[in-house]
Design a protein around this motif. Structure first.
Motif, mmCIF file in Angstrom:
data_model
loop_
_atom_site.group_PDB
_atom_site.id
_atom_site.type_symbol
_atom_site.label_atom_id
_atom_site.label_comp_id
_atom_site.label_asym_id
_atom_site.label_seq_id
_atom_site.Cartn_x
_atom_site.Cartn_y
_atom_site.Cartn_z
ATOM 1 N N PRO A 162 0.807 -1.236 0.000
ATOM 2 C CA PRO A 162 0.000 0.000 0.000
ATOM 3 C C PRO A 162 0.834 1.277 0.000
ATOM 4 N N SER A 163 1.957 1.288 0.700
ATOM 5 C CA SER A 163 2.774 2.502 0.766
ATOM 6 C C SER A 163 3.355 2.857 -0.595
ATOM 7 N N TRP A 164 3.791 1.843 -1.353
ATOM 8 C CA TRP A 164 4.336 2.105 -2.696
ATOM 9 C C TRP A 164 3.217 2.423 -3.683
ATOM 10 N N HIS A 165 2.069 1.784 -3.510
ATOM 11 C CA HIS A 165 0.915 2.060 -4.363
ATOM 12 C C HIS A 165 0.512 3.520 -4.269
ATOM 13 N N GLU A 166 0.568 4.069 -3.084
ATOM 14 C CA GLU A 166 0.194 5.466 -2.883
ATOM 15 C C GLU A 166 1.111 6.414 -3.639
ATOM 16 N N LYS A 167 2.368 6.053 -3.787
ATOM 17 C CA LYS A 167 3.351 6.917 -4.450
ATOM 18 C C LYS A 167 3.285 6.853 -5.975
ATOM 19 N N ILE A 168 2.922 5.716 -6.532
ATOM 20 C CA ILE A 168 3.057 5.556 -7.989
ATOM 21 C C ILE A 168 1.734 5.359 -8.718
ATOM 22 N N LYS A 169 0.617 5.329 -7.989
ATOM 23 C CA LYS A 169 -0.654 5.002 -8.623
ATOM 24 C C LYS A 169 -1.061 6.008 -9.697
ATOM 25 N N GLY A 170 -0.552 7.228 -9.628
ATOM 26 C CA GLY A 170 -0.952 8.241 -10.600
ATOM 27 C C GLY A 170 -0.309 8.106 -11.960
ATOM 28 N N PHE A 171 0.811 7.367 -12.062
ATOM 29 C CA PHE A 171 1.525 7.308 -13.340
ATOM 30 C C PHE A 171 1.979 5.900 -13.727
ATOM 31 N N TYR A 172 1.920 4.948 -12.816
ATOM 32 C CA TYR A 172 2.550 3.652 -13.067
ATOM 33 C C TYR A 172 1.996 2.955 -14.312
ATOM 34 N N MET A 173 0.712 2.727 -14.394
ATOM 35 C CA MET A 173 0.149 1.964 -15.510
ATOM 36 C C MET A 173 0.243 2.703 -16.844
ATOM 37 N N PRO A 174 -0.041 4.033 -16.917
ATOM 38 C CA PRO A 174 0.190 4.724 -18.191
ATOM 39 C C PRO A 174 1.652 4.651 -18.633
ATOM 40 N N ALA A 175 2.583 4.784 -17.694
ATOM 41 C CA ALA A 175 4.003 4.686 -18.023
ATOM 42 C C ALA A 175 4.358 3.272 -18.482
ATOM 43 N N ALA A 176 3.730 2.263 -17.877
ATOM 44 C CA ALA A 176 3.982 0.882 -18.281
ATOM 45 C C ALA A 176 3.539 0.652 -19.721
ATOM 46 N N VAL A 177 2.391 1.215 -20.102
ATOM 47 C CA VAL A 177 1.914 1.110 -21.484
ATOM 48 C C VAL A 177 2.884 1.796 -22.445
ATOM 49 N N LEU A 178 3.280 3.019 -22.111
ATOM 50 C CA LEU A 178 4.180 3.781 -22.975
ATOM 51 C C LEU A 178 5.518 3.064 -23.156
ATOM 52 N N LEU A 179 6.101 2.580 -22.065
ATOM 53 C CA LEU A 179 7.414 1.939 -22.155
ATOM 54 C C LEU A 179 7.331 0.590 -22.857
ATOM 55 N N ALA A 180 6.229 -0.136 -22.700
ATOM 56 C CA ALA A 180 6.058 -1.397 -23.427
ATOM 57 C C ALA A 180 6.014 -1.135 -24.929
ATOM 58 N N TRP A 181 5.264 -0.098 -25.326
ATOM 59 C CA TRP A 181 5.214 0.243 -26.755
ATOM 60 C C TRP A 181 6.568 0.741 -27.248
ATOM 61 N N LEU A 182 7.242 1.577 -26.467
ATOM 62 C CA LEU A 182 8.563 2.069 -26.875
ATOM 63 C C LEU A 182 9.563 0.921 -27.005
ATOM 64 N N SER A 183 9.447 -0.061 -26.149
ATOM 65 C CA SER A 183 10.308 -1.235 -26.247
ATOM 66 C C SER A 183 10.093 -1.949 -27.571
ATOM 67 N N CYS A 184 8.833 -2.125 -27.955
ATOM 68 C CA CYS A 184 8.514 -2.755 -29.242
ATOM 69 C C CYS A 184 9.001 -1.903 -30.405
ATOM 70 N N ALA A 185 8.678 -0.610 -30.368
ATOM 71 C CA ALA A 185 9.066 0.287 -31.459
ATOM 72 C C ALA A 185 10.580 0.407 -31.575
ATOM 73 N N GLY A 186 11.272 0.537 -30.446
ATOM 74 C CA GLY A 186 12.726 0.653 -30.474
ATOM 75 C C GLY A 186 13.390 -0.597 -30.990
ATOM 76 N N SER A 187 12.896 -1.763 -30.595
ATOM 77 C CA SER A 187 13.462 -3.025 -31.079
ATOM 78 C C SER A 187 13.224 -3.194 -32.575
ATOM 79 N N CYS A 188 12.021 -2.865 -33.019
ATOM 80 C CA CYS A 188 11.719 -2.959 -34.456
ATOM 81 C C CYS A 188 12.610 -2.018 -35.257
ATOM 82 N N TYR A 189 12.764 -0.788 -34.785
ATOM 83 C CA TYR A 189 13.584 0.179 -35.509
ATOM 84 C C TYR A 189 15.044 -0.244 -35.522
ATOM 85 N N ALA A 190 15.544 -0.748 -34.387
ATOM 86 C CA ALA A 190 16.937 -1.191 -34.334
ATOM 87 C C ALA A 190 17.169 -2.350 -35.287
ATOM 88 N N LYS A 191 16.212 -3.268 -35.361
ATOM 89 C CA LYS A 191 16.332 -4.406 -36.282
ATOM 90 C C LYS A 191 16.323 -3.940 -37.721
#
Length: 346
Positions: A162-191
């Motif tokens: 709960p203590s960590w949830h309180e600190k990151i709940k505002g950005f964690y999941m949107p950031a997870a979506v963005l970084l997952a997509w960037l990981s895919c896009a960056g890997s595709c572009y590098a390839k």
């Protein structure tokens, strides 16, 4: 009449002798790196490649042949089958259809099976041609992005304190979506853009987004490990979480460094490549992670039901959004590869 019968038996005998030749694979043996396009080359691996431009049946048949991708294929194929069996076992006691809080568990299991399956197909079939080499690995990167989101969701939903949830709940999941997509896009572009001659730039595009994604995704687990009271440190789920972190870090090292083939050039064509070790470590990481999440789902319901409320549907929608963005990115890059190869042929 006897002569005619003799001729018929003679033709039949000749046809029977030709049957093994007709049934044999077009190219049963492996070839050296000089006999395949440069895009297929691996550092310090000089032979064991499969010939290009064979039939699809040939490449499927290489599942049971020795080549430099065989270990990579089997490690993820066996892991996918293990997780399918585990999912079948869980479905007997978990109501994935009616239990709202079971949806994130379903997502991480399906995401794990997806990335393992996509990776299996990529390593098995990519030798068909340059276009299919790119396309199958783009598909592999889509699987990785889905798995990254599934991991982030599983840790955020079940493992977080709960203590960590309180600190990151505002950005964690949107950031997870963005970084997952960037990981895919960056890997595709590098390839698409870089090869061994630009390894630093390739690693920057591929590993930086993935590294940032992992740091975010694993943060609930790391926080829980370091803040757990002494009485909870024997928790089996916590032990599995520690194992998944350890296996991932070891695997990340071998993904980024070509050892031991760099130490033993010419000796690791079929067995002992760094990518094979990475596969084994990633499989162990995933299996430990799934067990940890299952234990958290079963034992921490009071905690996560209070923290997450009825947000499971929203997280499922974010998963669909991540999948859609990653698939569209991979399809776009595949089209660019097709145009590039067509221009080169002209």
């Amino acid at each position: 009449m006897a002569t005619a019968i003799t001729e018929k038996f003679s033709r039949l005998f000749i046809n029977v002798r030709q049957v093994p030749q007709l049934m044999a694979p077009l190219s049963p043996s492996t070839v050296s790196s000089s006999e395949v396009p440069k895009v297929f080359w691996k550092p310090y691996i000089h032979t064991g490649y499969r010939p290009v431009q064979q039939t699809w049946c040939y490449y499927f048949s290489t599942l049971f042949q020795q080549h430099n991708e065989a270990i990579n294929v089997w490690t993820h194929l066996v892991a996918a089958l293990i997780l399918l069996l585990r999912f079948q076992q869980l479905s007997q006691r978990v109501d994935f259809g009616q239990d709202l809080h079971a949806q994130p568990l379903l997502i991480i299991i399906v995401a794990s099976i997806t990335y393992l399956t996509f990776s299996t197909l990529a390593h098995l079939l990519q030798a068909k041609s340059e276009f299919w080499h790119y396309s199958f690995f783009f598909m592999d990167y889509v699987g990785v992005a889905i798995y990254q989101y599934g991991s982030a969701l599983g840790h955020y939903y079940y493992a977080i304190e709960p203590s960590w949830h309180e600190k990151i709940k505002g950005f964690y999941m949107p950031a997870a979506v963005l970084l997952a997509w960037l990981s895919c896009a960056g890997s595709c572009y590098a390839k698409y853009r870089y090869h061994q001659s630009a390894r630093l730039l390739s690693r920057l595009c591929q590993e930086l987004p993935s590294g940032l994604a992992y740091m975010l995704d694993i943060s609930p687990v790391v926080h829980r490990i370091y803040t757990a009271p002494h009485s909870e440190r024997a928790d089996p789920a916590l032990l599995y979480h520690k194992c998944q972190v350890l296996f991932f870090l070891i695997g990340a090292f071998f993904f980024s460094h070509p050892y031991p083939e760099k130490w033993f050039p010419g000796k690791c064509h079929f067995f002992g490549q760094s990518h094979q070790i990475f596969h084994v470590c990633l499989v162990l990481c995933t299996l430990a992670q799934i067990e940890a999440v299952v234990l958290d789902y079963e034992s921490r319901r009071q905690i996560y039901s209070t923290l997450q409320g009825d947000l499971a549907h929203n997280f499922s929608a974010l998963c669909l959004f991540t999948v859609t963005c990653s698939v569209l990115t991979a399809a776009y890059m595949a089209r660019k590869v097709k145009n590039k190869l067509s221009f080169k042929e002209e």
